[in-house]
Structure formats: C-alpha cells, structure tokens
Design a protein around this motif. Structure first.
Motif, mmCIF file in Angstrom:
data_model
loop_
_atom_site.group_PDB
_atom_site.id
_atom_site.type_symbol
_atom_site.label_atom_id
_atom_site.label_comp_id
_atom_site.label_asym_id
_atom_site.label_seq_id
_atom_site.Cartn_x
_atom_site.Cartn_y
_atom_site.Cartn_z
ATOM 1 N N SER A 297 0.325 3.522 3.033
ATOM 2 C CA SER A 297 0.850 1.976 3.181
ATOM 3 C C SER A 297 1.263 1.257 1.753
ATOM 4 O O SER A 297 2.111 0.538 1.869
ATOM 5 N N ARG A 298 0.483 1.379 0.857
ATOM 6 C CA ARG A 298 0.440 0.287 0.225
ATOM 7 C C ARG A 298 0.898 1.208 -1.285
ATOM 8 O O ARG A 298 0.762 0.281 -2.508
ATOM 9 N N TYR B 176 -5.152 -2.875 -6.826
ATOM 10 C CA TYR B 176 -4.232 -3.492 -6.975
ATOM 11 C C TYR B 176 -4.194 -4.396 -8.204
ATOM 12 O O TYR B 176 -2.597 -3.894 -9.164
ATOM 13 N N ARG C 219 3.267 -1.859 7.806
ATOM 14 C CA ARG C 219 2.192 -3.249 7.745
ATOM 15 C C ARG C 219 1.918 -3.254 9.179
ATOM 16 O O ARG C 219 3.964 -3.376 9.818
ATOM 17 N N GLU D 114 -3.803 2.908 5.147
ATOM 18 C CA GLU D 114 -3.519 1.526 3.846
ATOM 19 C C GLU D 114 -3.473 1.497 3.289
ATOM 20 O O GLU D 114 -2.528 0.987 2.511
ATOM 21 N N GLY E 88 -1.187 -3.912 5.095
ATOM 22 C CA GLY E 88 0.702 -4.138 4.168
ATOM 23 C C GLY E 88 0.976 -3.481 3.707
ATOM 24 O O GLY E 88 0.938 -2.080 3.975
ATOM 25 N N GLY E 89 1.472 -3.519 2.846
ATOM 26 C CA GLY E 89 2.644 -2.466 2.644
ATOM 27 C C GLY E 89 3.890 -1.616 3.762
ATOM 28 O O GLY E 89 4.064 -2.108 4.507
#
Length: 329
Positions: free
Chosen positions: A186-187, A149, A122, A183, A118-119
């Motif tokens: 990325s988020r 989150y 992704r 990850e 994700g992000g």
C-alpha cells in the motif's frame, strides 16, 4: 571528697581497660592471630539482569501476553471449552489465554480487527484466519513504516529509467493475515511474498491481496520459515528482497536460529532492510549479527514489544537516517 572519689574511679577504669587489652594481645599473639580489624566480605553485586540475556536467544521463551498468541496446555484449552458450553456462555468478561496457530471456537468473534493504515489501500479491512494470531499492533506498524520511509526504501521503488527499473520487494515471514506485507504494498512496495506455515493463513492472505487490489503484486508460500530463508528455491521463492520482516510467535521459535538463517540467506543483497520483532523478555538483540553481516540501525520498544531493524552489508546508498546506531542496542 566526691571529687577525689570520681578521680579514683576513672583511674581504676583506665587500668582495668589497659589490662584487658594487654591480655587480649598476648592471647592473640600466642594463637597466631592479629588484632587488625578485617573488613566484612563484600557481598557479590547483583546483576542488573538476572542471567545472561544472550542465553535467551538459543532457547524457546515463556512470555506473558493477554488474549492472543499464548501456547497453553491442551487440557486447559479443552476444559475452557467444556465449561463455556456447559454454562451457555459465548464470551467472557475476562481475557482468556489463546493458543497461537490453533483454531478459534466457532462462537468467538475475530479479535484482530485489522486494516491498512496508510497508502493506496488505507482503511481497507483485512480478513483474519480462523486461528489465533498475535498481529503487529497498529501503532508499531505505523512507527515501523515511518522509519522505512525515512530510510528511502519506498522512494527508490518509484525511480525508473528506460533501461532499468528499481524494485522494492518485501518478504513477509510469519505473515499471518499478511498485514505487514500488505501495508508495504500500500505504501509503495512493488511486490510482496508472504510466508506462513499454516494453510489457513495463506488462504486468508490470498483473499486479502484481492481485497486490497494488489492482484499480481503479492503471493503466498506455505512453508517453514527457516526453509524459506535457507533454501528459498525449494519453496518457489526467487530473487532478492529489499525489505524482509520477521514477526514470529514468540514462544514457538528459537531466535538464534532465525538470526543465523537470515544473516546467511541468499534472499538478501546489499542494503536489504531486515525487521525483527521480539519480546522484551528476550533481553536486547546485539548491534552486530554474524560478524557484521547485519548492522543495527534501530531498536525501539513499544510497550512489551521491541522492533529491531538491521541493514545487510550497508553500502551507503540508503538515506543518512539509516546509519548504524549502536547506542540503541
């Protein structure tokens, strides 16, 4: 006449039974016994969990996992290689046991097939080092970052003013290919530091940082995990972190040492989120670690993997979802 016979027989039986009872009472009284019937001794209750689960924290574990991450005798691994080469086989229909941290055979394809879920990055595929790893499963990683989150960890990183910028720094310990820390970048994490003892893993992480477009945001340290937690300055790690993930090879660490080191680490500040991956064979980690330095807020099981999430000295600034949950531990 039959009626008289039956009545006489009943009387004789009653007299005989009474005589036997009286005789037994006299004999038991002389011998110092009692006729009071004693209950059979209750058998000891079998514990729900054999042994004390806490004992597992202070010793290395033996866990059964397919394909990836097992530590097996060197002779067994060498025997497998010889048989495979002799038979001309470059693969097997059966899942074979692998030694985590050991080099893969040249003919063995990369089993991890890792990618960012994700992000910003992704879908980017990640390189894997030439050693056997047990990377965090995709569904576990997805669930973990959903929780992060909800705690508002990454939201805080986007808040900035002219005088101060709020950062979200992630320390990924036992990083492997760096999938967890990448990850996080990325988020929404602003920086990630990756720690692994294997040079091959650190080289792979550096490639993956570039591959995902996070140059300047990530860096690796080849060092021992306990050293990084206890004396970070000695290995070039500075400042504090808002998220620390610890995903060790199950059979090669002692969890009590890890828990103690992270609870007292200078890398933590108020509200630092600590993520610990451990196997179900360990039992259940405690809700409170080191006299309340770490307070458990999540403890979720995914198959035979458990993710424990703790907050260090909670101040109440995190989202309401990051509250203490003793019922999960």
């Amino acid at each position: 006449m039959n009626w008289s016979y039956r009545r006489t027989r009943r009387r004789l039986v009653m007299v005989f039974s009474t005589s036997v009872l009286l005789l037994a009472m006299v004999m038991n009284a002389n011998a110092g016994f009692s006729l009071v019937m004693k209950k059979a001794p209750a058998s000891a209750k079998k514990p729900v969990i054999e042994g004390d689960a806490r004992d597992n924290w202070s010793q290395k574990l033996t866990v059964n996992r397919p394909v990836l991450g097992h530590v097996v005798p060197e002779k067994y691994r060498e025997a497998q290689k010889r048989i495979a080469k002799k038979q001309g086989k470059f693969g097997s229909s059966k899942n074979r046991i692998r030694a985590q941290g050991k080099m893969r055979e040249d003919f063995k394809n990369n089993p991890a097939n890792l990618k960012i879920l994700g992000g910003l990055a992704r879908g980017r595929k990640l390189d894997s080092p030439d050693v056997y790893l047990r990377p965090m499963m995709g569904k576990v990683r997805e669930a973990l970052f959903s929780s992060l989150y909800s705690f508002g960890v990454f939201n805080a990183a986007s808040i900035s003013t002219s005088s101060v910028t709020t950062k979200c720094r992630h320390l990924d310990i036992f990083a492997g290919s760096g999938s967890v820390g990448l990850e996080s970048l990325s988020r929404g994490a602003t920086e990630a530091v990756f720690v692994d003892f294997a040079k091959n893993c650190c080289d792979t992480i550096e490639r993956n940082i570039i591959k995902c477009g996070f140059e300047g945001k990530g860096s690796s340290r080849q060092c021992d995990a306990l050293m990084a937690l206890k004396d970070p300055a000695a290995v070039g790690i500075e400042g504090t972190f808002q998220v620390i993930s610890i995903t060790p090879p199950y059979e090669e660490v002692i969890y009590s040492e890890l828990l103690e080191a992270v609870a007292h680490s200078p890398l933590l500040e108020e509200d630092t989120i600590v993520v610990i991956e451990y196997p179900v064979e360990l039992g259940c980690l405690p809700h409170s670690i080191e006299e309340g330095k770490l307070i458990g807020i999540r403890n979720r099981k995914y198959g035979r993997t458990v993710i424990g999430i703790y907050v260090h000295r909670p101040s109440g600034k995190l989202d309401d979802s990051a509250q203490s949950r003793p019922e999960e531990f």
